[in-house]
Scaffold this motif. Structure first.
Motif, PDB file in Angstrom:
ATOM      1  N   ARG A  75      78.524  92.746  52.482  1.00 51.84           N
ATOM      2  CA  ARG A  75      78.424  91.294  52.590  1.00 51.84           C
ATOM      3  C   ARG A  75      79.396  90.732  53.627  1.00 51.84           C
ATOM      4  N   TYR A 116      59.565  88.225  51.572  1.00 49.08           N
ATOM      5  CA  TYR A 116      60.338  87.381  52.486  1.00 49.08           C
ATOM      6  C   TYR A 116      59.910  87.446  53.950  1.00 49.08           C
ATOM      7  N   ARG A 129      70.885  90.710  42.728  1.00 51.35           N
ATOM      8  CA  ARG A 129      71.167  89.322  43.100  1.00 51.35           C
ATOM      9  C   ARG A 129      71.443  89.192  44.591  1.00 51.35           C
ATOM     10  N   HIS A 130      72.284  90.088  45.110  1.00 50.92           N
ATOM     11  CA  HIS A 130      72.691  89.958  46.512  1.00 50.92           C
ATOM     12  C   HIS A 130      71.621  90.465  47.476  1.00 50.92           C
ATOM     13  N   ASP A 184      78.030  81.533  52.621  1.00 50.37           N
ATOM     14  CA  ASP A 184      76.658  82.017  52.498  1.00 50.37           C
ATOM     15  C   ASP A 184      76.605  83.430  51.923  1.00 50.37           C
ATOM     16  N   ALA A 202      67.041  85.723  51.416  1.00 50.39           N
ATOM     17  CA  ALA A 202      66.953  84.265  51.448  1.00 50.39           C
ATOM     18  C   ALA A 202      67.709  83.714  52.655  1.00 50.39           C
ATOM     19  N   LEU A 203      68.844  84.324  52.997  1.00 48.55           N
ATOM     20  CA  LEU A 203      69.579  83.916  54.195  1.00 48.55           C
ATOM     21  C   LEU A 203      68.764  84.201  55.456  1.00 48.55           C
ATOM     22  N   GLU A 256      68.469  89.690  47.007  1.00 50.73           N
ATOM     23  CA  GLU A 256      67.696  88.458  47.132  1.00 50.73           C
ATOM     24  C   GLU A 256      68.436  87.438  47.997  1.00 50.73           C
ATOM     25  N   LEU A 257      69.750  87.365  47.841  1.00 52.53           N
ATOM     26  CA  LEU A 257      70.560  86.444  48.639  1.00 52.53           C
ATOM     27  C   LEU A 257      70.429  86.734  50.123  1.00 52.53           C
ATOM     28  N   GLU A 272      78.855  84.728  50.023  1.00 50.68           N
ATOM     29  CA  GLU A 272      79.598  84.720  48.760  1.00 50.68           C
ATOM     30  C   GLU A 272      80.814  85.642  48.793  1.00 50.68           C
ATOM     31  N   THR A 302      70.521  95.466  52.756  1.00 44.82           N
ATOM     32  CA  THR A 302      70.525  95.403  51.290  1.00 44.82           C
ATOM     33  C   THR A 302      70.826  96.740  50.632  1.00 44.82           C
TER      34      THR A 302
END
Length: 282
Positions: A167, A225, A193-194, A146, A200-201, A196-197, A148, A187
């Motif tokens: 991460r 979100y 990108r990450h 999840d 989203a998680l 947003e990742l 990455e 964040t």
């Protein structure tokens, strides 16, 4: 290392931790916190329910991280009460807290040369000697995928970039599989990108029934979100509600002491927050 042996009844209790959707998971009631002689939080009332993402926003020094620490049970309030799963947070033992809430601090530092996989496995420590210990390998593999970070599972944590470390720290928290996630600026070190990742998680965990509280400086991530936004200023909760109700130009201009514009996002309609700027001279 000594490992706590739990009675059969205790082992059973640890398998039934997830509240029903909408049920309060954590709640601050009249919470005040004083640090270094200064009142950092002042009379905060804030519920957090299963199935929602709550964004804590506000300027530097507003009390966001302090509130997160109070909700986690890591910082006892000077006044008021913090409840976790219906009980005062101080009534839980450290082990009981660790299977009910996972905390991601702002900075992740380690004194020993652990690998990435070993760091993520640390998130499973609270479940030792419980039936959920059997989930360890699956939980770690899922969390690493999840976030990455699977590709560098064997690398030393100390050899990673700031964003990669962030991460890995998030994966450790995800692997803990608690019904409450408390994330402090997850964040801050990440690329677009990450960022947003990560959010989203958060949404995915809320959809699965968890409660998520996340400290954010990016108001547009909060708008996109979060189910609700808590706007703090000088230790006080100035607004609480859906992003469109809280993230208004007037409220943000007042709290951030800088003119702000808010427009509907062209695709989603969510508030799009922009600092007001003058055109470049010349």
């Amino acid at each position: 290392m000594h490992r706590l042996t739990l009675t059969p009844r205790r082992r059973q209790d640890l398998t039934r931790l997830r509240p029903a959707a909408g049920e309060p998971v954590a709640e601050a009631c009249g919470v005040a916190v004083r640090l270094g002689g200064r009142r950092v939080l002042d009379g905060i009332d804030l519920p957090l329910a299963a199935g929602e993402v709550l964004a804590l926003v506000g300027p530097n020094g507003a009390g966001k991280s302090t509130l997160l620490a109070a909700l986690a049970g890591d910082l006892p309030p000077e006044a008021g009460t913090v409840r976790l799963c219906g009980r005062p947070v101080g009534d839980w033992t450290p082990r009981e807290l660790a299977v009910r809430r996972a905390v991601l601090p702002q900075a992740a530092t380690l004194a020993f040369p652990f690998t990435v996989a070993e760091v993520v496995h640390m998130g499973r420590t609270p479940w030792a000697d419980t039936p959920r210990e059997d989930e360890d390998d699956a939980a770690v593999a899922e969390a690493m995928a999840d976030a990455e970070i699977t590709a560098f599972a064997d690398r030393p944590f100390s050899a990673l970039s700031g964003g990669e470390r962030a991460r890995v720290a998030l994966a450790r928290v995800l692997a803990q599989r608690t019904p409450l996630l408390l994330l402090d600026e997850p964040t801050a070190a990440l690329d677009l990108r990450h960022q947003e990742l990560v959010l989203a998680l958060c949404r995915a965990r809320a959809a699965a029934g968890d409660a998520v509280a996340v400290v954010l400086h990016d108001l547009n991530l909060a708008a996109a979100y979060a189910d609700r936004v808590a706007l703090l200023d000088a230790g006080q909760l100035t607004a609480l509600g859906p992003p469109a109700h809280v993230l208004t130009a007037d409220a943000l201009t007042t709290v951030y002491r800088h003119p702000v514009e808010v427009h509907p996002h062209p695709a989603t309609g969510a508030p799009l927050v922009l600092p007001a700027r003058r055109p470049n001279a010349g």
